[in-house]
Write a protein that holds these residues in place. Structure first.
Motif, PDB file in Angstrom:
ATOM      1  N   SER A 172       0.870  -1.187   0.000  1.00 39.52           N
ATOM      2  CA  SER A 172       0.000   0.000   0.000  1.00 39.52           C
ATOM      3  C   SER A 172       0.909   1.240   0.000  1.00 39.52           C
ATOM      4  O   SER A 172       2.114   1.136   0.233  1.00 39.52           O
ATOM      5  N   ARG A 173       0.325   2.383  -0.256  1.00 37.46           N
ATOM      6  CA  ARG A 173       1.104   3.629  -0.297  1.00 37.46           C
ATOM      7  C   ARG A 173       1.829   3.877   1.030  1.00 37.46           C
ATOM      8  O   ARG A 173       3.000   4.255   1.051  1.00 37.46           O
ATOM      9  N   GLU A 174       1.151   3.646   2.135  1.00 40.01           N
ATOM     10  CA  GLU A 174       1.746   3.862   3.455  1.00 40.01           C
ATOM     11  C   GLU A 174       2.883   2.882   3.715  1.00 40.01           C
ATOM     12  O   GLU A 174       3.936   3.249   4.249  1.00 40.01           O
ATOM     13  N   GLU A 175       2.672   1.616   3.330  1.00 43.84           N
ATOM     14  CA  GLU A 175       3.721   0.608   3.501  1.00 43.84           C
ATOM     15  C   GLU A 175       4.947   0.961   2.668  1.00 43.84           C
ATOM     16  O   GLU A 175       6.083   0.832   3.122  1.00 43.84           O
ATOM     17  N   GLU A 176       4.698   1.407   1.445  1.00 42.00           N
ATOM     18  CA  GLU A 176       5.809   1.779   0.568  1.00 42.00           C
ATOM     19  C   GLU A 176       6.591   2.954   1.148  1.00 42.00           C
ATOM     20  O   GLU A 176       7.819   2.950   1.141  1.00 42.00           O
ATOM     21  N   GLN A 177       5.905   3.971   1.648  1.00 42.49           N
ATOM     22  CA  GLN A 177       6.580   5.124   2.236  1.00 42.49           C
ATOM     23  C   GLN A 177       7.400   4.714   3.453  1.00 42.49           C
ATOM     24  O   GLN A 177       8.538   5.160   3.621  1.00 42.49           O
ATOM     25  N   ALA A 178       6.836   3.850   4.294  1.00 42.21           N
ATOM     26  CA  ALA A 178       7.561   3.368   5.474  1.00 42.21           C
ATOM     27  C   ALA A 178       8.785   2.554   5.056  1.00 42.21           C
ATOM     28  O   ALA A 178       9.871   2.678   5.652  1.00 42.21           O
ATOM     29  N   HIS A 179       8.616   1.732   4.024  1.00 46.24           N
ATOM     30  CA  HIS A 179       9.726   0.916   3.516  1.00 46.24           C
ATOM     31  C   HIS A 179      10.846   1.806   2.979  1.00 46.24           C
ATOM     32  O   HIS A 179      12.018   1.601   3.313  1.00 46.24           O
ATOM     33  N   LYS A 183      11.449   4.915   3.719  1.00 45.24           N
ATOM     34  CA  LYS A 183      12.046   5.656   4.835  1.00 45.24           C
ATOM     35  C   LYS A 183      13.060   4.780   5.572  1.00 45.24           C
ATOM     36  O   LYS A 183      14.158   5.230   5.903  1.00 45.24           O
TER      37      LYS A 183
END
Length: 147
Positions: free
Chosen positions: A39-46, A48
């Motif tokens: 998901s977009r949030e998972e990708e951003q966390a990954h 980071k």
């Protein structure tokens, strides 16, 4: 693992490059598939986490280099502000060295120093001493008495 290295040692440079290209293409495809499944949030966390890991590894190598050459202290004037310090080629041959070794960034330079066992011929200088040395025929004004 040994068979892989023996096989690779017997390859021509073109075959080695072809193998590297295939491995890179496979890794890039797998990375793209993993990112597409997030998901977009998972990708951003990954991303980071990846960036933070890369930054910490860069800082660790930089720290190792500075410690190997005497710590965070200018060898000329004693300046200790980390933001002002840099690695100096004692023999004023930095440009030639970086061209010969294809070192384009400070990160590549720090990794080269570590990989080569922190060779002699380098020191820690602040940027004032670095530029003073550069503009005074290889001698810092602190050392030549022109201050």
């Amino acid at each position: 693992m040994r068979k892989y290295h023996e096989k690779r040692a017997a390859m021509s440079p073109e075959e080695v490059q072809s193998l590297k290209d295939k491995i890179n293409a496979r890794q890039n495809r797998q990375r793209a598939e993993r990112l597409a499944a997030m998901s977009r949030e998972e990708e951003q966390a990954h991303r980071k986490a990846i960036n933070e890991g890369n930054a910490s590894r860069r800082e660790a190598v930089r720290h190792d280099v500075y410690m190997a050459y005497g710590g965070y202290r200018c060898a000329c004037c004693g300046e200790t502000e980390r933001a002002f310090l840099s690695i100096d080629h004692i023999n004023n041959d930095g440009a030639e060295h970086k061209r010969a070794c294809n070192l384009r960034t400070s990160e590549q330079f720090y990794r080269w120093l570590k990989r080569n066992g922190f060779p002699e011929g380098f020191q820690i200088l602040c940027m004032n001493c670095q530029w003073g040395k550069r503009n005074n025929n290889g001698v810092c004004p602190h050392q030549s008495g022109k201050v």
